[in-house]
Design a protein around this motif. Structure first.
Motif, PDB file in Angstrom:
ATOM      1  N   SER A 101      18.695  20.641 -15.662  1.00 24.18           N
ATOM      2  CA  SER A 101      17.362  20.049 -15.460  1.00 24.18           C
ATOM      3  C   SER A 101      16.340  20.950 -14.423  1.00 24.18           C
ATOM      4  O   SER A 101      16.967  21.951 -13.663  1.00 24.18           O
ATOM      5  CB  SER A 101      17.331  18.758 -15.186  1.00 24.18           C
ATOM      6  OG  SER A 101      17.546  18.588 -13.724  1.00 24.18           O
ATOM      7  N   TRP A 139       5.131  15.068 -11.131  1.00 20.60           N
ATOM      8  CA  TRP A 139       6.528  14.044 -11.333  1.00 20.60           C
ATOM      9  C   TRP A 139       7.139  13.910 -10.154  1.00 20.60           C
ATOM     10  O   TRP A 139       7.217  14.822  -9.391  1.00 20.60           O
ATOM     11  CB  TRP A 139       7.260  14.791 -12.738  1.00 20.60           C
ATOM     12  CG  TRP A 139       8.248  13.895 -13.001  1.00 20.60           C
ATOM     13  CD1 TRP A 139       9.803  14.117 -12.822  1.00 20.60           C
ATOM     14  CD2 TRP A 139       8.570  12.552 -13.648  1.00 20.60           C
ATOM     15  NE1 TRP A 139      10.541  13.264 -13.144  1.00 20.60           N
ATOM     16  CE2 TRP A 139       9.584  12.425 -13.949  1.00 20.60           C
ATOM     17  CE3 TRP A 139       7.468  11.991 -14.236  1.00 20.60           C
ATOM     18  CZ2 TRP A 139      10.055  11.116 -14.615  1.00 20.60           C
ATOM     19  CZ3 TRP A 139       7.605  10.724 -14.833  1.00 20.60           C
ATOM     20  CH2 TRP A 139       8.978  10.258 -15.000  1.00 20.60           C
ATOM     21  N   VAL A 186       2.579  23.169  -8.189  1.00 20.81           N
ATOM     22  CA  VAL A 186       3.098  22.489  -9.444  1.00 20.81           C
ATOM     23  C   VAL A 186       1.975  22.989 -10.439  1.00 20.81           C
ATOM     24  O   VAL A 186       0.772  22.710 -10.269  1.00 20.81           O
ATOM     25  CB  VAL A 186       3.066  20.914  -9.472  1.00 20.81           C
ATOM     26  CG1 VAL A 186       3.291  20.478 -10.809  1.00 20.81           C
ATOM     27  CG2 VAL A 186       4.079  20.608  -8.477  1.00 20.81           C
ATOM     28  N   CYS A 202       6.312  22.432 -16.589  1.00 25.78           N
ATOM     29  CA  CYS A 202       5.496  22.416 -18.000  1.00 25.78           C
ATOM     30  C   CYS A 202       4.894  23.862 -18.210  1.00 25.78           C
ATOM     31  O   CYS A 202       4.288  23.995 -19.112  1.00 25.78           O
ATOM     32  CB  CYS A 202       4.221  21.678 -17.493  1.00 25.78           C
ATOM     33  SG  CYS A 202       4.573  20.025 -16.917  1.00 25.78           S
ATOM     34  N   GLU A 237      18.272  18.341 -22.106  1.00 22.89           N
ATOM     35  CA  GLU A 237      18.041  18.352 -20.792  1.00 22.89           C
ATOM     36  C   GLU A 237      18.237  19.813 -20.432  1.00 22.89           C
ATOM     37  O   GLU A 237      19.147  20.590 -21.176  1.00 22.89           O
ATOM     38  CB  GLU A 237      18.928  17.384 -19.946  1.00 22.89           C
ATOM     39  CG  GLU A 237      18.990  16.077 -20.419  1.00 22.89           C
ATOM     40  CD  GLU A 237      17.918  15.308 -19.439  1.00 22.89           C
ATOM     41  OE1 GLU A 237      17.095  16.104 -18.869  1.00 22.89           O
ATOM     42  OE2 GLU A 237      17.723  14.153 -19.602  1.00 22.89           O
ATOM     43  N   GLY A 238      17.703  20.242 -19.388  1.00 21.85           N
ATOM     44  CA  GLY A 238      17.920  21.565 -19.135  1.00 21.85           C
ATOM     45  C   GLY A 238      16.819  22.067 -18.330  1.00 21.85           C
ATOM     46  O   GLY A 238      15.656  21.570 -18.147  1.00 21.85           O
TER      47      GLY A 238
END
Ligand SMILES: *Cc1c(COP(=O)(O)O)cnc(C)c1O
Length: 380
Positions: free
Chosen positions: A55, A82, A127, A155, A187-188
């Motif tokens: 993730s 997040w 971010v 993102c 997921e990753g």
């Protein structure tokens, strides 16, 4: 009428065909498909190295751990992101130092970052929120060469600014392939860097700290040999099933972003006269990945009005979501550090008034028109 989702993953026959590869050979853990995914990912993002992980959260942890971040160190993170950007700092026993954002970009404020630097500051994690790259060159100029400058690019796969791809000029970057992002492996994540030492340590830490990978050991001529373990590591390896999917998704990334950018332009044109709605802007010289199209409600009733709008759209079968959360308001962080909501006023405001509207690669022009009409009907 069909419900319009906020985000929908875009997988097709190519991905279904691709997983036949590892299923056929029986090699399911990190192997040749992961390697191909890494190679192609680093090529597109102009980085020397790329390591696939389970993730983005584990990529962030790996990035900090492999850089030797630990107890006593301070790591600056934005207060609107997040939660895992900050959690990863705590996994290392270091202290997250929160910094407010700029409301125009939702990204960390450079001016506020500079004010929070102390003799204990080891790293800054910026971010690229919602797919908009932070100006890494400017941060580097202002912060100097001594601090580690990391990028949470969860993102931002495929995004760029001033000719630099996301992840390409920070010390290391972490990407996400969660289904809410533009390309997915279920997921990753991916850790990218140009630093050979960081890459080497991270590669071992990803695999329990082993000096030799499982794949090499499997192929080896000395079956009695077990690897050396000289580091505390984790199991953050991506499966080859995911690697095979990732290879196919990556081929579609540019097209996905092009479609998303068209959708964003359409929203920008059609919604410009909704005076209570502030729209996200594209970078003047760059590519926005549009992980999400995050608007902000400008209204004297703030959160109350935003929530009413979201309920109205929900009744029309249109999903919306807050952009993301202000970390200092979340129970764990508020309790641990005694934060008050006003400590980070822009993050508080973004928490209360942002609203992501549907944007994804299965969205049609008709869907967009429904969203636009629903918003235009709301009186400010
Ligand atoms: C999605 C996201 C993460 C977490 O990614 P996972 O792959 O789900 O761990 C971290 N940071 C940001 C900014 C994100 O948007």
């Amino acid at each position: 009428m069909n419900r319009i989702q906020i985000a929908v993953p875009n997988l097709g026959n190519e991905e279904i065909a691709a997983i036949q590869g590892p299923i056929g050979t029986g090699w399911l853990t990190q192997g040749p498909y992961v390697k191909e995914f890494e190679r192609n990912f680093s090529k597109i993002h102009q980085t020397e190295y790329a390591l696939a992980t389970t993730s983005c959260t584990t990529a962030l942890h790996l990035m900090l751990a492999a850089s030797g971040i630990g107890p006593g160190d301070e790591v600056i993170v934005p207060s609107f992101t997040w939660i895992s950007t900050a959690n990863a700092v705590l996994y290392c026993g270091a202290t997250p130092i929160f910094v407010d954002i700029d409301l125009e970009t939702y990204n960390i404020s450079l001016g506020e970052t500079i004010k929070k630097i102390t003799s204990k500051t080891k790293a800054v994690i910026v971010v690229d929120l919602f797919g908009l790259c932070v100006d890494i060159e400017e941060f580097r100029r202002q912060l100097g060469p001594d601090l580690l400058l990391f990028e949470d690019a969860a993102c931002a796969a495929g995004a760029s600014l001033n000719g630099h791809m996301a992840g390409s000029i920070s010390d290391a970057a972490a990407f996400s392939f969660h289904p809410r992002k533009s390309i997915t492996t279920g997921e990753g994540g991916m850790l990218t860097t140009n630093n050979p030492n960081l890459n080497l340590v991270a590669e071992k830490m990803r695999n329990h700290g082993a000096e030799v990978s499982e794949e090499e050991r499997h192929k080896g001529a000395a079956p009695y040999l077990l690897p050396e373990f000289n580091l505390l590591g984790f199991n953050y390896r991506m499966t080859d099933l995911q690697g095979a999917i990732g290879v196919e998704q990556l081929k579609k990334l540019e097209e996905f972003i092009r479609e998303r950018d068209e959708q964003a332009s359409y929203y920008q044109n059609q919604l410009s006269d909704v005076d209570w709605l502030s729209l996200p802007q594209k970078p003047v010289n760059g590519v926005h990945a549009w992980q999400a199209f995050v608007t902000r409600v400008i209204h004297s009733d703030g959160a109350k009005f935003r929530n009413e709008v979201m309920e109205i759209l929900e009744k029309d079968g249109i999903a919306t979501r807050p952009g993301t959360h202000a970390i200092h308001l979340l129970g764990f962080y508020a309790d641990t550090y005694g934060f008050r909501p006003q400590d980070f006023p822009n993050s508080l405001l973004a928490n209360e008034t942002t609203m992501a509207i549907p944007l994804h690669n299965q969205l049609t022009r008709d869907d967009q028109d429904r969203v636009i009409n629903a918003l235009k009907k709301v009186a400010g």
